[in-house]
Design an enzyme around this catalytic site. Structure first.
Site, PDB file in Angstrom:
ATOM      1  N   HIS A  19       0.817  -1.213   0.000  1.00 51.24           N
ATOM      2  CA  HIS A  19       0.000   0.000   0.000  1.00 51.24           C
ATOM      3  C   HIS A  19       0.852   1.266   0.000  1.00 51.24           C
ATOM      4  O   HIS A  19       0.333   2.352  -0.242  1.00 51.24           O
ATOM      5  CB  HIS A  19      -0.920  -0.017   1.229  1.00 51.24           C
ATOM      6  CG  HIS A  19      -2.358   0.279   0.940  1.00 51.24           C
ATOM      7  ND1 HIS A  19      -2.941   0.260  -0.304  1.00 51.24           N
ATOM      8  CD2 HIS A  19      -3.365   0.617   1.790  1.00 51.24           C
ATOM      9  CE1 HIS A  19      -4.226   0.560  -0.215  1.00 51.24           C
ATOM     10  NE2 HIS A  19      -4.503   0.789   1.047  1.00 51.24           N
ATOM     11  N   ASN A  66      -7.003   6.011   3.810  1.00 49.78           N
ATOM     12  CA  ASN A  66      -8.437   6.227   3.588  1.00 49.78           C
ATOM     13  C   ASN A  66      -8.865   7.683   3.742  1.00 49.78           C
ATOM     14  O   ASN A  66     -10.001   8.018   3.408  1.00 49.78           O
ATOM     15  CB  ASN A  66      -9.256   5.341   4.525  1.00 49.78           C
ATOM     16  CG  ASN A  66      -9.061   3.870   4.229  1.00 49.78           C
ATOM     17  OD1 ASN A  66      -8.381   3.486   3.280  1.00 49.78           O
ATOM     18  ND2 ASN A  66      -9.657   3.035   5.051  1.00 49.78           N
ATOM     19  N   ASP A  92      -0.842   2.331  -5.464  1.00 50.00           N
ATOM     20  CA  ASP A  92      -0.789   0.889  -5.719  1.00 50.00           C
ATOM     21  C   ASP A  92      -2.046   0.398  -6.428  1.00 50.00           C
ATOM     22  O   ASP A  92      -3.116   0.984  -6.283  1.00 50.00           O
ATOM     23  CB  ASP A  92      -0.624   0.128  -4.404  1.00 50.00           C
ATOM     24  CG  ASP A  92      -1.784   0.384  -3.442  1.00 50.00           C
ATOM     25  OD1 ASP A  92      -1.945   1.532  -2.989  1.00 50.00           O
ATOM     26  OD2 ASP A  92      -2.538  -0.557  -3.144  1.00 50.00           O
ATOM     27  N   ASN A 113      -9.459   2.952  -1.724  1.00 50.95           N
ATOM     28  CA  ASN A 113      -9.998   3.893  -0.748  1.00 50.95           C
ATOM     29  C   ASN A 113      -9.277   5.241  -0.713  1.00 50.95           C
ATOM     30  O   ASN A 113      -9.889   6.269  -0.439  1.00 50.95           O
ATOM     31  CB  ASN A 113     -10.022   3.265   0.647  1.00 50.95           C
ATOM     32  CG  ASN A 113     -11.081   2.193   0.750  1.00 50.95           C
ATOM     33  OD1 ASN A 113     -12.103   2.234   0.065  1.00 50.95           O
ATOM     34  ND2 ASN A 113     -10.851   1.198   1.597  1.00 50.95           N
TER      35      ASN A 113
END
Length: 186
Positions: A19, A66, A92, A113
């Protein structure tokens, strides 16, 4: 001015995870162009510099993935940038093979997200993006566990090799346009 945002999660716990490839790409771009990304501002670590004769602001949001849009919105408001022309987001993508790049001028969040948050806070899907492939999650594995996991040694090597291409794509997007970058790296 171009604002180049790499998505990731702050804190050492997430360093080197799938991530965080956006953060890693920003680090490579910063090193290549002698830009220190160490100023805490706009809920992010920021660094100002020049790429291809243009002013750039490198951004690593410190809001966690997020909530990335909070940081991007703060930067947009402060610098009065037009996201369609001046924003590039690097992140990513589990739908691409490890290290493969996909460049787009606009699009949906595709389930990511961080991108959902940016679209929500900016009010537009029309911003440039560079997706870095991290490979598909194994069947039966939780998506969060996968993206917050670390690369195998061979996958780590492949994704690290792709960061030079990310830098070159950013340079091409600034020097020419997104179409030149898409033609070369998609």
């Amino acid at each position: 001015m171009f604002v180049i945002v790499g998505l990731g999660n702050p804190t050492r716990e997430y360093k080197g995870t799938r991530h965080n490839v956006g953060f890693d790409a920003i680090d490579v771009i910063a090193d290549k162009h002698g830009i220190a990304v160490d100023t805490a501002k706009h809920k992010a670590l920021c660094g100002k510099g020049m790429i291809q004769g243009e002013k750039v602001l490198l951004i690593k949001p410190q809001t966690f993935m997020n909530l990335s849009g909070e940081s991007v919105r703060a930067v947009m408001d402060f610098y009065k940038i037009n996201p369609e022309k001046e924003l590039i987001v690097i992140y990513d993508d589990i739908n691409l093979d490890v290290g493969r790049l996909r460049i787009r001028a606009k699009g949906s969040a595709g389930g990511h997200n961080g991108i959902k948050s940016i679209i929500s806070h900016t009010g537009t899907q029309n911003f440039k993006r560079i997706r870095i492939g991290v490979g598909a999650k194994p069947v039966g594995m939780d998506l969060a566990d996968y993206v917050l996991g670390r690369f195998s040694t061979s996958d780590r090597k492949s994704v690290e090799e792709s960061y030079a291409n990310v830098n070159d794509a950013v340079e091409l997007m600034i020097r020419e346009d997104i179409n030149a970058a898409m033609n070369q790296y998609n």
